[in-house]
Scaffold this active site. Structure first.
Site, PDB file in Angstrom:
ATOM      1  N   ASP A 131      -7.378   6.281  26.286  1.00  0.00           N
ATOM      2  CA  ASP A 131      -8.125   6.490  27.530  1.00  0.00           C
ATOM      3  C   ASP A 131      -8.135   5.179  28.314  1.00  0.00           C
ATOM      4  O   ASP A 131      -8.320   4.099  27.750  1.00  0.00           O
ATOM      5  CB  ASP A 131      -9.561   6.946  27.221  1.00  0.00           C
ATOM      6  N   ILE A 132      -7.941   5.268  29.620  1.00  0.00           N
ATOM      7  CA  ILE A 132      -7.855   4.070  30.470  1.00  0.00           C
ATOM      8  C   ILE A 132      -9.217   3.384  30.598  1.00  0.00           C
ATOM      9  O   ILE A 132      -9.286   2.189  30.903  1.00  0.00           O
ATOM     10  CB  ILE A 132      -7.309   4.467  31.870  1.00  0.00           C
ATOM     11  N   ASN A 139     -15.159  17.815  27.424  1.00  0.00           N
ATOM     12  CA  ASN A 139     -15.924  18.084  28.641  1.00  0.00           C
ATOM     13  C   ASN A 139     -15.295  19.276  29.355  1.00  0.00           C
ATOM     14  O   ASN A 139     -14.067  19.346  29.490  1.00  0.00           O
ATOM     15  CB  ASN A 139     -15.905  16.857  29.551  1.00  0.00           C
ATOM     16  N   GLY A 156     -19.033  17.494  32.977  1.00  0.00           N
ATOM     17  CA  GLY A 156     -18.567  16.114  33.063  1.00  0.00           C
ATOM     18  C   GLY A 156     -17.060  15.976  33.096  1.00  0.00           C
ATOM     19  O   GLY A 156     -16.534  14.869  32.986  1.00  0.00           O
ATOM     20  N   GLN A 157     -16.342  17.109  33.236  1.00  0.00           N
ATOM     21  CA  GLN A 157     -14.878  17.040  33.260  1.00  0.00           C
ATOM     22  C   GLN A 157     -14.414  16.507  34.617  1.00  0.00           C
ATOM     23  O   GLN A 157     -14.814  17.029  35.661  1.00  0.00           O
ATOM     24  CB  GLN A 157     -14.274  18.421  33.006  1.00  0.00           C
ATOM     25  N   HIS A 178      -8.355  18.565  27.649  1.00  0.00           N
ATOM     26  CA  HIS A 178      -8.096  17.415  26.771  1.00  0.00           C
ATOM     27  C   HIS A 178      -9.254  17.212  25.819  1.00  0.00           C
ATOM     28  O   HIS A 178     -10.399  17.563  26.128  1.00  0.00           O
ATOM     29  CB  HIS A 178      -7.845  16.144  27.584  1.00  0.00           C
ATOM     30  N   LEU A 179      -8.936  16.640  24.665  1.00  0.00           N
ATOM     31  CA  LEU A 179      -9.940  16.270  23.679  1.00  0.00           C
ATOM     32  C   LEU A 179     -10.066  14.756  23.684  1.00  0.00           C
ATOM     33  O   LEU A 179      -9.058  14.047  23.668  1.00  0.00           O
ATOM     34  CB  LEU A 179      -9.509  16.705  22.261  1.00  0.00           C
ATOM     35  N   HIS A 180     -11.299  14.265  23.702  1.00  0.00           N
ATOM     36  CA  HIS A 180     -11.539  12.836  23.509  1.00  0.00           C
ATOM     37  C   HIS A 180     -11.748  12.608  22.012  1.00  0.00           C
ATOM     38  O   HIS A 180     -12.542  13.316  21.381  1.00  0.00           O
ATOM     39  CB  HIS A 180     -12.816  12.390  24.224  1.00  0.00           C
TER      40      HIS A 180
END
Ligand code: 5GP
Ligand code: ZN
Length: 114
Positions: free
Chosen positions: A31-32, A87, A93-94, A100-102
């Site tokens: 993640d950036i 999210n 909060g998306q 995608h999965l964090h």
């Protein structure tokens, strides 16, 4: 592929990333804007807007994404534990509308998140 979608551009290689993991259905990359010492995104190659858009025939894909997340956790040495976050939708909060999965860890993940 959905034109204009950031994660589709990453999946197709248009935007280069450091690959943490790849298989037939997904890729994983850092993640950036990491929220913890380890923060990786698992992204299906197929464009699906969010978890709210999956159909019954995506069940196998969802299982593969979870297994990929666990493989990411192993590669990131998260044996002490980690958190998976999905999210979903604006109020969830998306911000990037490609499922995608964090995979987040490397510190104690308290609740509520912070
Ligand atoms: P969401 O808020 O949709 O659940 O998560 C989107 C995530 O994508 C955020 O954590 C954000 O930091 C990350 N992100 C946004 N743009 C980029 C980018 O260009 N590259 C990478 N690697 N991550 C991004
Ligand atoms: Zn996409």
């Amino acid at each position: 592929m959905s034109s204009g979608c950031l994660f589709c551009k990453i999946v197709t290689g248009m935007i280069p990333v450091e690959l943490v993991y790849e298989d037939d259905v997904c890729i994983a990359f850092p993640d950036i804007n990491p929220q913890a010492p380890s923060h990786t995104l698992v992204v299906p190659k197929e464009h699906l807007e969010s978890l709210a858009d999956v159909a019954p025939d995506h069940t196998e894909l969802l299982g593969k994404l979870m297994a990929a997340a666990n493989e990411v956790a192993k590669r990131k040495n998260l044996a002490r534990g980690y958190r998976i976050v999905v999210n979903t939708g604006a109020q969830g909060g998306q911000t990037v509308m490609h499922l995608h999965l964090h995979v987040i860890g490397g510190r104690h993940m308290g609740w509520p998140p912070g």
